[in-house]
Structure formats: C-alpha cells, structure tokens
Design an enzyme around this catalytic site. Structure first.
Site, PDB file in Angstrom:
ATOM      1  N   PHE A   1      41.259  45.627  38.740  1.00 42.77           N
ATOM      2  CA  PHE A   1      41.186  45.175  40.279  1.00 42.77           C
ATOM      3  C   PHE A   1      40.110  46.228  40.936  1.00 42.77           C
ATOM      4  O   PHE A   1      40.894  46.843  41.969  1.00 42.77           O
ATOM      5  CB  PHE A   1      42.579  45.195  40.890  1.00 42.77           C
ATOM      6  CG  PHE A   1      43.651  44.390  40.142  1.00 42.77           C
ATOM      7  CD1 PHE A   1      43.447  42.821  40.356  1.00 42.77           C
ATOM      8  CD2 PHE A   1      44.585  44.564  39.247  1.00 42.77           C
ATOM      9  CE1 PHE A   1      44.414  41.891  39.715  1.00 42.77           C
ATOM     10  CE2 PHE A   1      45.421  43.885  38.571  1.00 42.77           C
ATOM     11  CZ  PHE A   1      45.280  42.533  38.766  1.00 42.77           C
TER      12      PHE A   1
ATOM     13  N   ASP B   1      37.150  43.378  37.512  1.00 44.17           N
ATOM     14  CA  ASP B   1      37.435  42.513  38.642  1.00 44.17           C
ATOM     15  C   ASP B   1      37.028  40.963  38.394  1.00 44.17           C
ATOM     16  O   ASP B   1      36.150  40.614  37.743  1.00 44.17           O
ATOM     17  CB  ASP B   1      36.776  42.935  39.993  1.00 44.17           C
ATOM     18  CG  ASP B   1      37.336  42.560  41.399  1.00 44.17           C
ATOM     19  OD1 ASP B   1      38.317  43.518  41.828  1.00 44.17           O
ATOM     20  OD2 ASP B   1      37.403  41.425  41.422  1.00 44.17           O
ATOM     21  N   SER B   2      37.775  39.954  39.043  1.00 40.75           N
ATOM     22  CA  SER B   2      37.386  38.550  38.902  1.00 40.75           C
ATOM     23  C   SER B   2      36.322  38.197  39.962  1.00 40.75           C
ATOM     24  O   SER B   2      35.706  37.035  39.902  1.00 40.75           O
ATOM     25  CB  SER B   2      38.656  37.903  39.165  1.00 40.75           C
ATOM     26  OG  SER B   2      39.135  38.095  40.551  1.00 40.75           O
TER      27      SER B   2
ATOM     28  N   ALA C   1      42.301  39.451  35.340  1.00 39.63           N
ATOM     29  CA  ALA C   1      42.897  40.933  34.906  1.00 39.63           C
ATOM     30  C   ALA C   1      44.000  40.739  33.992  1.00 39.63           C
ATOM     31  O   ALA C   1      44.447  41.330  32.994  1.00 39.63           O
ATOM     32  CB  ALA C   1      43.463  41.788  35.912  1.00 39.63           C
TER      33      ALA C   1
ATOM     34  N   ASP D   1      45.461  48.219  40.631  1.00 35.84           N
ATOM     35  CA  ASP D   1      45.505  47.936  42.134  1.00 35.84           C
ATOM     36  C   ASP D   1      45.376  46.468  42.349  1.00 35.84           C
ATOM     37  O   ASP D   1      44.132  46.344  42.832  1.00 35.84           O
ATOM     38  CB  ASP D   1      44.290  48.879  42.761  1.00 35.84           C
ATOM     39  CG  ASP D   1      44.500  48.984  44.136  1.00 35.84           C
ATOM     40  OD1 ASP D   1      45.290  48.608  44.767  1.00 35.84           O
ATOM     41  OD2 ASP D   1      43.339  49.323  44.808  1.00 35.84           O
TER      42      ASP D   1
ATOM     43  N   CYS E   1      50.117  46.854  47.375  1.00 33.55           N
ATOM     44  CA  CYS E   1      49.900  46.688  48.914  1.00 33.55           C
ATOM     45  C   CYS E   1      50.772  45.508  49.330  1.00 33.55           C
ATOM     46  O   CYS E   1      50.518  45.263  50.517  1.00 33.55           O
ATOM     47  CB  CYS E   1      48.393  46.624  49.202  1.00 33.55           C
ATOM     48  SG  CYS E   1      47.434  45.308  48.327  1.00 33.55           S
TER      49      CYS E   1
HETATM   50  N1  SAH Z   1      41.097  49.082  43.759  1.00 31.35           N
HETATM   51  C1  SAH Z   1      40.092  48.581  44.862  1.00 31.35           C
HETATM   52  C2  SAH Z   1      40.940  47.354  45.812  1.00 31.35           C
HETATM   53  C3  SAH Z   1      41.385  46.320  44.980  1.00 31.35           C
HETATM   54  S1  SAH Z   1      41.572  44.992  45.808  1.00 31.35           S
HETATM   55  C4  SAH Z   1      39.660  49.644  45.504  1.00 31.35           C
HETATM   56  O1  SAH Z   1      40.237  50.518  45.633  1.00 31.35           O
HETATM   57  O2  SAH Z   1      38.689  49.416  46.435  1.00 31.35           O
HETATM   58  C5  SAH Z   1      42.020  43.614  44.974  1.00 31.35           C
HETATM   59  C6  SAH Z   1      40.860  43.212  44.075  1.00 31.35           C
HETATM   60  O3  SAH Z   1      41.643  42.318  43.048  1.00 31.35           O
HETATM   61  C7  SAH Z   1      39.943  42.430  44.704  1.00 31.35           C
HETATM   62  O4  SAH Z   1      38.716  42.912  44.372  1.00 31.35           O
HETATM   63  C8  SAH Z   1      39.801  41.095  43.958  1.00 31.35           C
HETATM   64  O5  SAH Z   1      38.705  40.307  43.754  1.00 31.35           O
HETATM   65  C9  SAH Z   1      40.439  41.182  42.681  1.00 31.35           C
HETATM   66  N2  SAH Z   1      41.486  40.333  41.984  1.00 31.35           N
HETATM   67  C10 SAH Z   1      42.265  39.364  42.552  1.00 31.35           C
HETATM   68  N3  SAH Z   1      42.772  38.467  41.594  1.00 31.35           N
HETATM   69  C11 SAH Z   1      42.271  39.159  40.547  1.00 31.35           C
HETATM   70  C12 SAH Z   1      42.673  38.987  38.951  1.00 31.35           C
HETATM   71  N4  SAH Z   1      43.383  37.868  38.946  1.00 31.35           N
HETATM   72  N5  SAH Z   1      41.930  39.312  38.085  1.00 31.35           N
HETATM   73  C13 SAH Z   1      40.801  40.315  38.436  1.00 31.35           C
HETATM   74  N6  SAH Z   1      40.658  40.732  39.742  1.00 31.35           N
HETATM   75  C14 SAH Z   1      41.342  39.934  40.766  1.00 31.35           C
END
Ligand code: SAH
Length: 392
Positions: free
Chosen positions: A228, A249-250, A276, A296, A336
């Site tokens: 993520f 990330d997705s 993820a 995250d 979060c």
């Molecule tokens: N770690 C990052 C913030 C993460 S926010 C930082 O510090 O900047 C959460 C992220 O998860 C987003 O970018 C969103 O696109 C991604 N996301 C949401 N669902 C997801 C999934 N099922 N698989 C992969 N990424 C995902």
C-alpha cells in the site's frame, strides 16, 4: 455580550459530553434550534439552565449538529478564528522538524472544527468541511490570516464532494483560491517529493506518517517490501537504508507519482500494480522472503460496524507478512481506522504471530505525527497506529 448570536439548547447528555471535554453534540441531543440559519455561530445552553455551555458552530445538516468553539461567549468569531490560525502555526513552529510539508491546521485538534490546511513547501492546500467554516466570515478570516503569516505562493482548496453534499453545501470544484501555482516540490526527512495539488488522494501526501517514515529508516534493512505504497512515502525512505525496495499499490496513478519521486531522489525502486491481498497470498505461498515489510492499508473500518471485518483484514495481511519475513526481519504495521484501536491492532498482530508460529518483539508503538495532534477528551483526533516489530 454577543446578544445577536442565536441560541441552541441541548439535552443533559449533550451538555455532559461537553463538560467531559468533547466538542461535538449530536443532533439527537439538540432540544431547540428554532430558525437557526445553516452554519451560524450560536450560543449553547443546557435545556432548563441559565448557565452558558459556550459558543459553537451549528450545522442544519450534519448529525454532528453542534461543534463547540469555546466554553465562553465569543464576541467576534472572525477574530477568534484568526487567533487560532496563529496559534496553530506557532505550535507547528515549535514541534515540526526536518520537513517543509506539514499539517498547519487539523480541525478540532486546533479548535478550528471543519478546517484542514496542509503546507507543501510554498503552497497551502485547504479543505472546508462544514457549513460554518464555509461561511463568508470564516473563509475571509482564515484565508487572510494564512496569507499574512505564511505568505504562500498559492492556496488551493480541495473540495470533497461527498462532505459538501452531506453538509448541504453547494457543489464546488477543487481549485485555486489565491495565487496561481498548483505544483511544487517538498521534502520530508530529506526525501524529495513532487506535489501536484489538483491530483492525488486526500490533500496530497500522507503527512501523518512523516515521523514513522523516519522511524522505519532506523530499523529496516536488506530486501524491503512497502505494501500500500501510494506515492512511495515509506519506500523512498527505505531506499536509503535497504538494498532493494519494492512498492505495491492498486492505483496506477499513485505508482506513476511514486516513480517520478524515485527519479527525483535518484533511487531505483520496483513498483508493482496489484491487489495487495492477492499479491501477499501469492508471494507468501511461493516462499518469497524479505527482511523488512511495511503494511499501510487504507482505513478498513470506516464505521464501527465494519470493525470485525477490518480486524480480519488486518490479521490476514499481518499473517502473510510475518510468514515472509526472514529471521530478524522488521515489520511496520499501520492502521488509520479510528474504529480499530491500538490494542485491537496489537491483538490482530499477536494472533497472526501465533498462527505463523513466529515470536514477535515489539520495538515501538507509534501514532500520527505531532502536526496532527491528538487531544484528550476528543478520541476522534487519534486515528493512526503504527507498530514496529522484529520477528524471530
Ligand atoms: N503508505 C502510503 C499511504 C497508503 S494509503 C504513504 O505513506 O504515502 C493506502 C493506499 O492503498 C492507497 O494508495 C490505495 O491506492 C492503496 N490500496 C487500497 N486498496 C488496495 C488494495 N486492495 N491493494 C493494493 N493497494 C490498495
């Protein structure tokens, strides 16, 4: 005395909540608010009592009908808002280090309910989240004060269509409210990032993780996986202390921004667009190994009802990660979700550790950066949890 402010009376339960230090009164605890216009500043009393509970912002739409501004009768709301903006800036000057990107104003935490302002180097990004903060008086006071003390090149308002609808505010496009520039570059802990005010999630970067990025860098090593990763906040920090870094990330647009950031920092990072959950399952089933993993995810529990499902999600992610860590490997796991507590996350991690048969040593229990202050009495101001641990 500000005789001209309308009066709202509230139930005993609502009044007790305020006396206990909270600043919200729900609509179900409002007894009378006859003819109070949307977004007014109001005086608040308990039903049947002469004593004043304080001055508040009133919303005719939100379930949170009353947001307290003060326990006193305020004379001039515009001046009070200006003072609070100044106090918020002073607080950051005292506590924020190693960055030119930080949250300047965090709503209730700065006694400015419904206002979020983030600074990205020479730009400010602002969100207005309730009727009263959207009023002409509030906007004029806030904007002029921000301009005067921070002298930004531009201020961009990011409008959240869903919130505006809930508050019954007219639709509004995100855009400039002062100046002309919408792009800049900022740094956190010496890592450089591109900022484009009119794209990206939230108001841009996840500033609340800034101090956790620095902490991650203290412990991480070897081969690292940032799950993520969004625009690479953790991954870019890990690239300074690890041999190889992969970010997952997705969102393709987040990964494109992440790649631009890694170029800016002269780092090679592998970015993978994937779900993820699927990727962690495939990788752990096929025996992939890492020395450091960051998890995250987005908030899984946006409501209390989603808490149990969320906990299962956290456990699943942590179990997969623990299985993939080499002995001595570092796991940074975050949540979060306000509705998932620090203890809930610890339990999810503990239960994953049990299932994985891997003893886990907790190194640090962390939260959001200091520019997102947690206020006692207002539990909603604390939402980010981050556990750093080492597996045996
Ligand atoms: N770690 C990052 C913030 C993460 S926010 C930082 O510090 O900047 C959460 C992220 O998860 C987003 O970018 C969103 O696109 C991604 N996301 C949401 N669902 C997801 C999934 N099922 N698989 C992969 N990424 C995902």
């Amino acid at each position: 005395m500000p005789m001209d402010l309308p009066l709202v009376t509230v139930s005993r339960r609502g009044a007790e909540r305020v006396r206990g230090g909270h600043v919200w009164i729900y609509r179900s605890d409002v007894v009378t608010a006859d003819g109070v216009p949307p977004g007014s500043a109001v005086l608040v009393k308990q039903q049947g009592s002469k004593a004043l509970l304080g001055t508040a912002f009133y919303s005719t739409a939100s379930q949170i009908a009353v947001r307290m501004l003060s326990r006193e009768a305020l004379e001039n709301i515009g001046n009070v808002l200006r003072q609070r903006v100044r106090a918020a800036v002073e607080y950051r000057k005292r506590l924020v280090r190693d960055t030119n990107a930080y949250r300047v104003i965090f709503s209730e935490s700065d006694s400015l309910p419904g206002l979020i302002v983030d600074c990205y180097n020479d730009l400010l990004s602002m969100q207005v989240l309730n009727q009263a903060m959207d009023s002409e008086t509030s906007r004029t006071a806030i904007l002029s004060e921000l301009q005067e003390i921070l002298k930004p090149k531009a201020i961009i308002e990011r409008s959240d269509a869903r919130v505006r609808k809930l508050e019954q505010l007219p639709e509004k496009q995100s855009g400039l409210v002062a100046g002309e520039q919408t792009r800049t570059e900022f740094q956190m802990n010496g890592v450089r990032f591109i900022y484009d005010a009119l794209s990206g999630q939230k108001t841009g970067a996840f500033l609340d993780q800034r101090e956790n990025y620095a902490a991650a860098e203290q412990y991480a090593r070897g081969e690292a996986l940032d799950v993520f990763c969004y625009q690479g906040g953790f991954a870019l920090h890990l690239a300074r202390c690890c041999e190889r870094v992969t970010g997952v990330d997705s969102s393709l647009s987040a990964l494109e921004a992440a790649e631009a950031n890694s170029k800016l920092n002269g780092r090679e990072i592998e970015w993978i667009e994937a779900n993820a959950f699927d990727l962690l399952r495939d990788y752990s089933d096929s025996g992939r190994q890492y020395d450091s993993i960051v998890l995250d995810p987005p908030a899984f529990a946006k409501t209390r009802e989603k808490r149990d499902t969320a906990l299962r999600g956290y456990k699943e992610l942590n179990l997969r990660a623990l299985k993939m860590l080499r002995p001595g490997g570092v796991l940074m796991t975050c949540s979060c979700s306000f509705h998932v507590s620090g203890n809930d996350l610890l339990e999810a991690l503990g239960s994953a550790a049990g299932d994985a048969g891997r003893p886990v040593r907790v190194l640090e229990l962390r939260g959001q950066a200091k520019d997102h202050p947690q206020v006692l009495g207002i539990p909603e101001t604390a939402y980010l949890k981050c556990i750093i641990s080492i597996v045996r």
